[in-house]
Enzyme design. Structure first.
Site, PDB file in Angstrom:
ATOM      1  N   GLY A  29       3.635   0.639   2.635  1.00 46.00           N
ATOM      2  CA  GLY A  29       4.420  -0.519   2.216  1.00 46.00           C
ATOM      3  C   GLY A  29       5.304  -0.207   1.030  1.00 46.00           C
ATOM      4  CE  LYS A  34       0.440   6.448  14.668  1.00 42.07           C
ATOM      5  NZ  LYS A  34       0.267   6.882  13.272  1.00 42.07           N
ATOM      6  N   GLY A  71       0.832  -1.196   0.000  1.00 44.63           N
ATOM      7  CA  GLY A  71       0.000   0.000   0.000  1.00 44.63           C
ATOM      8  C   GLY A  71       0.868   1.249   0.000  1.00 44.63           C
ATOM      9  CG  ASN A  72       0.610   6.076   1.040  1.00 45.78           C
ATOM     10  OD1 ASN A  72       0.759   6.698   2.086  1.00 45.78           O
ATOM     11  ND2 ASN A  72       0.881   6.600  -0.140  1.00 45.78           N
ATOM     12  NE  ARG A  79      -3.851   6.858   5.394  1.00 40.69           N
ATOM     13  CZ  ARG A  79      -3.769   5.909   4.455  1.00 40.69           C
ATOM     14  NH1 ARG A  79      -4.536   4.836   4.539  1.00 40.69           N
ATOM     15  NH2 ARG A  79      -2.915   6.017   3.465  1.00 40.69           N
TER      16      ARG A  79
END
Length: 414
Positions: free
Chosen positions: A21, A263, A18-19, A329
């Site tokens: 990774g 977090k 993904g982003n 995000r």
């Protein structure tokens, strides 16, 4: 275990694309090329196959050297190879870097049981916790138990796109080399005037190591093969450190893993406060309370191994909390949900290209665990976030929901 005769190179596989990774694949790929004596140059990256622009995503990545769906506009090293077969991607790798949504990790580990090298070692970049009834576990432990290997963790103030654009930042790697790998270090790691054979370790206990709860691990590790250099703090720093991605290596796997998970819950609350237009003072209050609850959660449930300073001194702790509550995000989508009057799930569907917010699932899992312990009231911010997500409370009630007795006395300080 690594010995003076080490001569084989470590092979590295990224499990996930993904982003984040793909960003880690870029970082690692640059370092395998820069350190040919230690690593094989080629880096395998497992990709969940899907159709993009009428073609397979793996084909696009290998042709364009770019993850056009999840990390567009960033060139990946040409020796990072996208592979749709998880079994083939991990075959023969000594270092496995797990970087995928946590809801998929158990099923994926089942697929590669018995396929990976028995002495492989792992790093988890996965944000979240695993809750089973009244038990809570870190994904580094889940991976380790399912695969029979040791697994550390990576987390920090690392917004993926900024790292991919080579904007300078720091990260924290937690890796506590298991005793079974420490019998004989490589020549470069041997202290002056001391033979590797002069170890004072009890060799009968080398296959024993403790989990993040401080208890003897259920996993009996296979020693790292003697043909390879040690996998230790030095090797981890060489593998991940770049001029734009500075690495600190510690041994506190629980602290780094929990920071990366918890977090995201705090960031949702910070996003709601920003969406309400309450200003920086209010967001600072959210971060203060959130950090206190993160530390308390770690001390209460992983107190045998956790180090409080991980939360306050490392990138994985307070620095990541600040970044996530400012530009991550989870914060961004939570803010949008308030401003636009839409649910978090609607914002996810529109903004995240098929991915999901880790803060939402982590909030649900942490609340489930706290409720099983009867401790919801001890963590009012975590509880408030869950109840707002479920529609049981309103954003505007956050100050009242998280307020505790704020009167302190001299006795409290002693």
């Amino acid at each position: 275990m690594a010995t003076l005769g080490a001569h084989k190179k470590h092979k590295v596989t990224i499990v996930g694309s993904g982003n984040w990774g793909s960003t880690i694949a870029k970082v690692v790929g640059e370092n395998t090329a820069a350190n040919p004596d230690l690593f094989e140059k080629e880096v395998q990256m497992w990709v969940y196959e899907e159709q993009v622009e009428g073609k397979k995503l793996t084909e696009l990545i290998n042709e364009k050297h770019e993850n056009v769906k999840y990390l567009p506009g960033i060139e990946l090293p040409h020796h990072v190879v996208a592979n749709p077969s998880i079994e083939d991607a991990v075959k023969g790798s000594t270092i496995l870097i797990f970087n995928l949504p946590h809801q998929f990790i158990k099923g994926l580990c089942k697929q590669i049981q018995g396929v990976i090298l028995p002495f492989a070692r792992g790093i988890s970049c996965i944000k979240g916790v695993d809750v089973r009834e009244s038990e809570i576990r870190l994904f580094s432990e889940v991976i380790g138990e399912q695969l029979g290997i040791y697994c550390g963790a990576l987390s920090g103030a690392n917004i993926a796109n900024e790292v991919a654009q080579e904007k300078w930042c720091e990260t924290t790697i937690a890796y506590d080399p298991p005793p079974v790998d420490s019998q004989a270090p490589t020549p470069a790691r041997t202290p002056p005037n001391r033979s590797p054979a002069a170890s004072q370790l009890d060799l009968t206990k080398l296959d024993q190591h403790k989990d993040v709860s401080g208890k003897p691990s259920k996993v009996k590790l296979t020693p790292l093969a003697s043909e390879y250099a040690a996998i230790d703090h030095v090797t981890m720093k060489i593998l991940f450190h770049r001029p734009y991605f500075h690495v600190r290596v510690v041994s506190d796997v629980a602290g780094v893993s929990l920071s990366g998970a918890l977090k995201n819950i705090v960031a949702l609350a910070a996003g709601w406060v920003d969406g309400l237009g309450w200003g920086d003072n209010a967001k600072a209050a959210i971060m203060r309370v959130g950090l206190l609850e993160m530390v308390e959660f770690g001390k209460r449930f992983f107190g045998k191994t956790i180090q409080t300073k991980t939360f306050t001194e490392e990138s994985a702790g307070v620095a990541d909390l600040i970044t996530t509550c400012s530009g991550g995000r989870n914060h961004r989508c939570a803010k949008m949900s308030v401003v636009e009057g839409k649910s978090i799930s609607e914002i996810e569907d529109r903004e995240l290209n098929g991915q999901k917010l880790q803060g939402v699932s982590t909030a649900e899992e942490v609340y489930t665990f706290l409720r099983s312990q009867g401790l919801e009231q001890d963590f009012p911010l975590f509880t408030a976030v869950y109840k707002i997500l479920k529609g049981e409370e309103k954003y505007e009630n956050i100050p009242q929901l998280i307020e505790k007795d704020t009167v302190s006395t001299d006795a409290d300080e002693k």
